[in-house]
Scaffold this motif. Structure first.
Motif, mmCIF file in Angstrom:
data_model
loop_
_atom_site.group_PDB
_atom_site.id
_atom_site.type_symbol
_atom_site.label_atom_id
_atom_site.label_comp_id
_atom_site.label_asym_id
_atom_site.label_seq_id
_atom_site.Cartn_x
_atom_site.Cartn_y
_atom_site.Cartn_z
ATOM 1 N N GLY A 235 63.173 45.930 42.682
ATOM 2 C CA GLY A 235 63.751 45.497 41.407
ATOM 3 C C GLY A 235 62.866 44.631 40.554
ATOM 4 N N LYS A 236 61.574 44.429 40.951
ATOM 5 C CA LYS A 236 60.650 43.613 40.150
ATOM 6 C C LYS A 236 60.168 44.426 38.948
ATOM 7 C CE LYS A 236 60.365 39.963 42.874
ATOM 8 N NZ LYS A 236 60.604 38.578 42.491
ATOM 9 N N LYS A 237 60.228 43.790 37.791
ATOM 10 C CA LYS A 237 59.783 44.516 36.590
ATOM 11 C C LYS A 237 58.378 44.086 36.178
ATOM 12 C CE LYS A 237 64.260 45.838 34.757
ATOM 13 N NZ LYS A 237 65.141 45.050 35.676
ATOM 14 N N ASP A 238 58.210 42.776 35.877
ATOM 15 C CA ASP A 238 56.869 42.283 35.539
ATOM 16 C C ASP A 238 56.110 42.049 36.832
ATOM 17 O OD1 ASP A 238 57.390 42.314 32.874
ATOM 18 O OD2 ASP A 238 58.097 40.229 32.826
ATOM 19 N N LEU A 239 55.049 42.792 36.989
ATOM 20 C CA LEU A 239 54.300 42.649 38.237
ATOM 21 C C LEU A 239 52.935 41.997 38.005
ATOM 22 C CD1 LEU A 239 54.832 45.919 40.312
ATOM 23 C CD2 LEU A 239 56.066 43.750 40.444
ATOM 24 N N VAL A 240 52.617 41.136 38.968
ATOM 25 C CA VAL A 240 51.276 40.551 38.997
ATOM 26 C C VAL A 240 50.555 41.170 40.189
ATOM 27 C CG1 VAL A 240 49.945 38.445 39.441
ATOM 28 C CG2 VAL A 240 51.937 38.372 37.918
ATOM 29 N N SER A 241 49.381 41.755 39.924
ATOM 30 C CA SER A 241 48.652 42.398 41.022
ATOM 31 C C SER A 241 47.311 41.734 41.261
ATOM 32 C CB SER A 241 48.451 43.883 40.725
ATOM 33 O OG SER A 241 47.635 44.037 39.586
ATOM 34 N N VAL A 242 46.809 41.992 42.440
ATOM 35 C CA VAL A 242 45.492 41.460 42.820
ATOM 36 C C VAL A 242 44.429 42.384 42.227
ATOM 37 C CG1 VAL A 242 43.986 40.884 44.758
ATOM 38 C CG2 VAL A 242 46.467 40.537 44.956
ATOM 39 N N LYS A 243 43.497 41.769 41.464
ATOM 40 C CA LYS A 243 42.446 42.570 40.822
ATOM 41 C C LYS A 243 41.138 42.501 41.616
ATOM 42 C CE LYS A 243 45.217 43.198 37.263
ATOM 43 N NZ LYS A 243 45.892 44.505 37.087
ATOM 44 N N ALA A 244 40.948 41.363 42.248
ATOM 45 C CA ALA A 244 39.717 41.193 43.045
ATOM 46 C C ALA A 244 39.927 40.091 44.069
ATOM 47 C CB ALA A 244 38.540 40.836 42.141
ATOM 48 N N LEU A 245 39.287 40.260 45.206
ATOM 49 C CA LEU A 245 39.292 39.230 46.251
ATOM 50 C C LEU A 245 37.912 39.248 46.879
ATOM 51 C CD1 LEU A 245 42.484 39.335 48.513
ATOM 52 C CD2 LEU A 245 41.546 37.374 47.288
ATOM 53 N N HIS A 386 24.577 23.035 49.911
ATOM 54 C CA HIS A 386 23.442 23.463 50.724
ATOM 55 C C HIS A 386 23.787 24.499 51.770
ATOM 56 C CE1 HIS A 386 23.486 19.361 49.352
ATOM 57 N NE2 HIS A 386 22.229 19.527 49.058
ATOM 58 N N ARG A 387 25.068 24.687 52.025
ATOM 59 C CA ARG A 387 25.499 25.654 53.036
ATOM 60 C C ARG A 387 27.004 25.762 52.884
ATOM 61 N NH1 ARG A 387 23.701 25.177 59.289
ATOM 62 N NH2 ARG A 387 25.559 23.970 59.707
ATOM 63 N N ASN A 388 27.489 26.891 52.424
ATOM 64 C CA ASN A 388 28.904 26.931 52.060
ATOM 65 C C ASN A 388 29.502 28.316 52.103
ATOM 66 O OD1 ASN A 388 28.700 28.245 49.274
ATOM 67 N ND2 ASN A 388 27.216 26.572 49.125
ATOM 68 N N VAL A 389 30.802 28.335 51.833
ATOM 69 C CA VAL A 389 31.524 29.595 51.679
ATOM 70 C C VAL A 389 32.280 29.528 50.354
ATOM 71 C CG1 VAL A 389 33.349 28.648 53.182
ATOM 72 C CG2 VAL A 389 33.349 31.083 52.619
ATOM 73 N N CYS A 390 32.192 30.610 49.602
ATOM 74 C CA CYS A 390 32.905 30.678 48.321
ATOM 75 C C CYS A 390 33.968 31.761 48.392
ATOM 76 C CB CYS A 390 31.912 30.990 47.204
ATOM 77 S SG CYS A 390 32.728 31.300 45.627
ATOM 78 N N GLY A 391 35.177 31.425 48.000
ATOM 79 C CA GLY A 391 36.271 32.388 47.953
ATOM 80 C C GLY A 391 36.706 32.570 46.508
ATOM 81 N N MET A 392 37.079 33.768 46.166
ATOM 82 C CA MET A 392 37.438 34.013 44.769
ATOM 83 C C MET A 392 38.538 35.071 44.674
ATOM 84 S SD MET A 392 34.586 34.671 41.864
ATOM 85 C CE MET A 392 33.617 33.277 42.427
ATOM 86 N N SER A 393 39.448 34.858 43.751
ATOM 87 C CA SER A 393 40.441 35.907 43.487
ATOM 88 C C SER A 393 40.578 36.079 41.992
ATOM 89 C CB SER A 393 41.801 35.542 44.098
ATOM 90 O OG SER A 393 42.536 34.715 43.205
ATOM 91 N N ILE A 394 40.897 37.287 41.582
ATOM 92 C CA ILE A 394 41.308 37.512 40.196
ATOM 93 C C ILE A 394 42.649 38.225 40.278
ATOM 94 C CG2 ILE A 394 40.782 38.643 38.001
ATOM 95 C CD1 ILE A 394 37.798 38.492 38.765
ATOM 96 N N ILE A 395 43.633 37.658 39.616
ATOM 97 C CA ILE A 395 44.928 38.343 39.561
ATOM 98 C C ILE A 395 45.285 38.547 38.088
ATOM 99 C CG2 ILE A 395 45.703 37.416 41.787
ATOM 100 C CD1 ILE A 395 47.603 35.532 40.234
ATOM 101 N N GLY A 396 46.140 39.526 37.840
ATOM 102 C CA GLY A 396 46.508 39.809 36.449
ATOM 103 C C GLY A 396 47.794 40.607 36.382
ATOM 104 N N ARG A 397 48.266 40.752 35.203
ATOM 105 C CA ARG A 397 49.475 41.549 35.033
ATOM 106 C C ARG A 397 49.153 43.015 35.340
ATOM 107 N NH1 ARG A 397 51.094 38.187 30.148
ATOM 108 N NH2 ARG A 397 49.777 39.643 28.979
ATOM 109 N N LEU A 398 50.080 43.659 36.018
ATOM 110 C CA LEU A 398 49.875 45.074 36.338
ATOM 111 C C LEU A 398 50.404 45.898 35.184
ATOM 112 C CD1 LEU A 398 48.952 47.143 38.486
ATOM 113 C CD2 LEU A 398 51.306 47.154 39.312
ATOM 114 N N GLU A 399 49.476 46.555 34.496
ATOM 115 C CA GLU A 399 49.882 47.393 33.354
ATOM 116 C C GLU A 399 50.468 48.690 33.924
ATOM 117 O OE1 GLU A 399 49.230 45.663 30.682
ATOM 118 O OE2 GLU A 399 47.584 44.384 31.333
#
Lengths: 400, 486
Positions: A235-245, A386-399
């Motif tokens: 029943g969800k109408k406006d959806l947010v989806s994962v674009k990148a991880l 000097h030594r690390n881990v980077c995490g990233m996400s992009i989310i957006g409206r699902l057209e």
């Protein structure tokens, strides 16, 4: 070539506890607070969840080994439940586990929880952590602000920026986040501070003063993810989806090879390129609507503007002073107040950032609501420059 | 007996110099007499220095420009060695990157440890040859408000001994053993207990020293009047001058006992004064070195024509300059571990349990600052790894040892950290880039915040990395310090 994660997974619901010095709460209380909001938002029952990931960094502070404590506190239905840890990317890592499980088709609905209880440590700072018996013997016994502060000296040397100009710019970074935090009832710090206060604050690690550092807080946030099809069927109408991880870890180049000048994050640049490609973003400066970066320290946020290819190389100072990243600027950064105002309960931070992007995309951000956002990016940085881990996400409206 | 003697010398005095006036002013309520000693400064170890680290620095100074692989044995003399049972000279030998198949020996338990050890070492070389490094180092501990607190200092000196290329020929030695307890420090005690100074002077120095000296002069046939440098550590006023006169030496032969800027450095002081004397000695001059304590040792040397040819080095004279004057008595006490400072909980996690196995596996890395040099692409890197750090190479298991301890470097990034635990806030550290290519993050030491900036030339020093309070163990590593121009 791999097709990537774009639009394969939708967020069904999210929740976030009030962050702060929650002396009234243990980790189970914080998780419950976030989870009840999340499951109500998702509109499902606990037994609909088929797998869960719990992100938590400090073994000694919150819930100990494995994610069984999560299963116990939420009375999960004996589903596979896994503890993940990837330093400051831990929350994002939990989200990645749940998202990949759904995308693989192994499960329909998965839960990602991040939690960190820091205020049982007895003092105002992050508890010490071992780097292992070998590296403990030779790494300088540095503090987190000390590690990140070095970005400033290297950046100044590279771009010929004066101490004063850089201090003012990073002060603006913190000033802007405090302005935003005022409007967020879930933030730890909800008070505006003046530029003068920031500039005059006691020095923690040159050039970072007290207000250049994020707070230390308890907190929890969580997400329930599923496929867009199932979300619609529920029943969800406006959806947010994962674009990148994306996730990128150092391979030792920074601490061992001359090619790194100490003024930027190798991993953030790598993860950003991959994330934009996965999400189909060609020009981040034009296409991103908003973003949350890992502002553990103002200087981290400052150099990350360039590492995300939003500000041009050497151009962050001008963008900051132009108000490009302010709430009324072209691309608001830390619209929820950021780590600056939420503090940084490690395991929770990544999910807290995604939570804000999710609220904004659905128009549910109240007083902070931005006009018609399309894409939101979140960024975490664990370890040291000097030594690390980077995490990233992009989310957006699902057209549709 | 072939000709044996000294082939080189070196010295080390910590850059920190405690103002005697500050010590006296803090304690004048106990003893107004302290003000009589309130002149100049005494040397003091930085928080991360001890007898081992000072010995290493003196050893490095001494072996400047020398092939250290020729050294066949190492002696270390001190009564304040950090370890009762872990050979201290072995740590020194590893820090200096000496080869493994050499003899090492700690000599202790008396103020004349250095002279007794030196005498034994020279006899060994006479019989068997071989280049020997002899270091003496002392970090003195006294109670508060004693004259000794003002008169004593911390320092180290080193000499190499051999059979060729002598800068000073060994002429002979004589020792006398007398169990006279002028002072003592029982096992486990932190401080000395001392008897009356007048008695020590009359029955000790004035009777025992002449007997020891007489013996060596007789053995060698040298007249007291021909001694040019008379080395005898003693803080009792007038003793050295009176002795010289009594024994028939020239008054000008009495060496300065280095009270200005250094102070009396205990078991190390005879060697410290000898190195200072060697820096002045002209070819043909004779040096008499005496150590006193439960008897006395007297050693006689003659400077050779080669003494002027020694390559430039700091020695004691060079170490005396460029001191950093400290006037904070509380800090002095804290560094001497005499006051409990509340460092907060952060200090608890500062020292994680040292794993002896891990330390042992990579001891070359920790003790000798050995990294790797890729045999494929030549990239120098630290730490040494299985796979080359150069992204364009990635050669597997093809790396030679490469020591960075004497390499040129500069600061690439830095900070002044007021949050991290250090016994000497703020903690200074940053990325250090070596001209040869390696680059890594290290602690800085021996400098003030205003001295650090990107591009500042740095050199490596061997220091205490962590004082593991849980195990009561110290582990050592290298730190960076700004290059001091002499």
């Amino acid at each position: 070539m791999a097709s990537g994660i774009k639009d394969k997974v939708a967020i069904l619901g999210m929740g976030c506890a009030k962050f702060g010095e929650r002396y009234d709460c243990g980790p189970e209380d914080l998780v419950n607070e976030a989870f009840q909001e999340c499951i109500k938002d998702a509109g499902i029952g606990t037994n609909d969840i088929q797998a869960a990931w719990c992100g938590n960094q400090y073994l000694t502070e919150s819930t100990g080994l494995s994610a069984t404590p999560l299963s116990v506190m939420l009375r999960l239905n004996n589903i596979p439940t896994t503890r993940v840890e990837n330093m400051c990317c831990t929350g994002t890592e939990a989200f990645r586990g749940a998202t990949y499980a759904v995308a693989s088709g192994a499960v329909d609905i998965a839960l990602a929880v991040g939690v960190e209880k820091l205020k049982d440590s007895g003092y105002g700072g992050l508890p010490g952590a071992s780097m292992g018996p070998k590296d403990d013997l030779w790494w300088p016994g540095l503090s987190a602000p000390g590690a990140f502060a070095q970005l400033a000296s290297a950046y100044r040397a590279k771009h010929k920026v004066s101490k004063e100009d850089l201090k003012k710019a990073i002060a603006h970074v913190s000033w802007k986040s405090h302005q935003n935090g005022v409007k967020n009832p879930k933030a730890h710090l909800q008070k505006a501070v003046s530029m003068e206060q920031i500039m005059a604050a006691p020095m923690i690690a040159e050039p970072l003063g007290l207000f250049d550092c994020c707070g230390v807080s308890d907190g929890s946030a969580c997400a329930i993810v599923t496929t867009p099809e199932i979300a619609r069927s529920l029943g969800k109408k406006d959806l947010v989806s994962v674009k990148a991880l994306q996730l990128s870890n150092s391979n030792g180049l920074e601490m061992g090879h001359k090619s790194w000048d100490g003024s930027y994050f190798v991993t953030t640049r790598t993860a950003a390129k991959r994330a934009y490609q996965e999400a189909g973003i060609k020009n981040p400066r034009e296409e991103l609507s908003m973003f949350e970066v890992h502002d553990c320290f103002s200087i981290t946020e400052f150099v990350t503007y360039e590492d995300l290819f939003i500000s041009p190389e050497g151009g962050a100072l001008k963008d900051v002073m132009d108000g490009f990243y302010d709430a009324d600027g072209k691309i608001p950064c830390q619209i929820d107040g950021g780590l600056k105002c939420f503090g940084h309960p490690i395991g929770a931070s990544g999910l807290r950032m995604i939570y804000e992007m999710y609220l904004q995309l659905l128009g549910r951000a109240g007083e902070r609501q931005l006009k018609n956002p399309r894409f939101g990016l979140t960024h975490n940085l664990g370890g040291f420059p000097h030594r690390n881990v980077c995490g990233m996400s992009i989310i957006g409206r699902l057209e549709s | 007996m072939s000709s044996v003697g000294i082939t080189a010398y070196g010295g080390y005095i910590p850059r920190l110099r405690m103002s005697r006036k500050s010590i006296a002013q803090a304690n004048v309520w106990v003893d107004p007499g302290l003000m009589a000693h309130a002149k100049s400064e005494r040397s003091m170890c930085d928080y991360d220095e001890d007898t081992i680290t000072m010995a290493v620095e003196a050893g490095r100074d001494c072996t400047r420009g020398m092939n250290r692989q020729n050294i066949e044995s190492v002696f270390m003399a001190s009564t304040t060695m950090p370890f009762d049972d872990r050979q201290n000279s072995t740590v020194v030998a590893e820090a200096l990157g000496l080869k493994e198949n050499i003899a090492t020996l700690d000599v202790s338990h008396s103020q004349r440890a250095a002279t007794s050890g030196l005498s034994a070492a020279l006899k060994g070389i006479s019989a068997n040859g071989g280049e020997t490094l002899f270091v003496a180092s002392e970090q003195r501990q006294t109670k508060c408000a004693t004259p000794k607190e003002l008169l004593y200092g911390d320092a180290a000196a080193a000499i190499t001994l051999g059979t060729g290329n002598l800068i000073a020929r060994f002429l002979g030695a004589n020792s006398i053993n007398v169990d006279m307890v002028d002072h003592f420090r029982s096992k486990g005690a932190r401080f000395d207990y001392e008897w009356e100074e007048r008695w020590i002077r009359e029955e000790g120095y004035f009777k025992i020293v002449p007997a020891a000296v007489k013996g060596v002069l007789e053995k060698t046939g040298i007249a007291p009047g021909s001694i040019d440098h008379f080395v005898l550590p003693c803080v009792i006023r007038g003793v050295r001058e009176t002795l010289a006169k009594k024994m028939g030496m020239k008054p000008e032969a009495v060496r300065d006992n280095l009270m200005a800027g250094c102070g009396e450095t205990g078991a190390a002081h005879s060697l410290v004064m000898l190195v200072d004397a060697l820096q002045d000695a002209k070819p043909g001059e004779k040096l008499l070195v005496v150590g006193f304590g439960q008897g006395a040792d007297a050693l006689l040397f003659e400077a050779t024509e080669k003494i002027g040819d020694l390559s430039p080095r700091k020695g004691i004279k060079g170490s005396l300059i460029n001191g950093i004057i400290e006037t904070n008595y509380q800090k002095f006490l804290s560094f001497k571990n005499l006051v409990p400072i509340e460092w907060g909980m952060r200090a608890e996690s500062g020292a994680r349990k040292t794993r002896m196995t891990a330390m042992y596996r990579d001891r070359k890395m920790f003790n000798s600052l050995v990294g790797g040099k890729c045999t494929q692409c030549g990239t120098i890197q630290f730490p040494k790894a299985h796979i080359c750090v150069n992204p364009d190479c990635r050669a597997v298991d093809g790396m030679d040892d490469h020591c960075l301890a004497e390499s040129k470097s500069r600061i690439a990034s830095y900070t002044v950290d007021w949050l991290a635990y250090t016994p000497n806030p703020p903690l200074l550290f940053g990325m250090v880039e070596f001209d040869e290519g390696a680059k890594f993050m290290m602690q800085f030491t021996g400098c003030k915040p205003e001295e650090v900036e990107v591009g500042v030339p740095m050199e490596m020093v061997f220091r205490i990395k962590t004082d593991d309070k849980g195990l009561d163990f110290k582990n050592y590593f290298w730190k960076a310090t700004p290059v001091v121009q002499n």
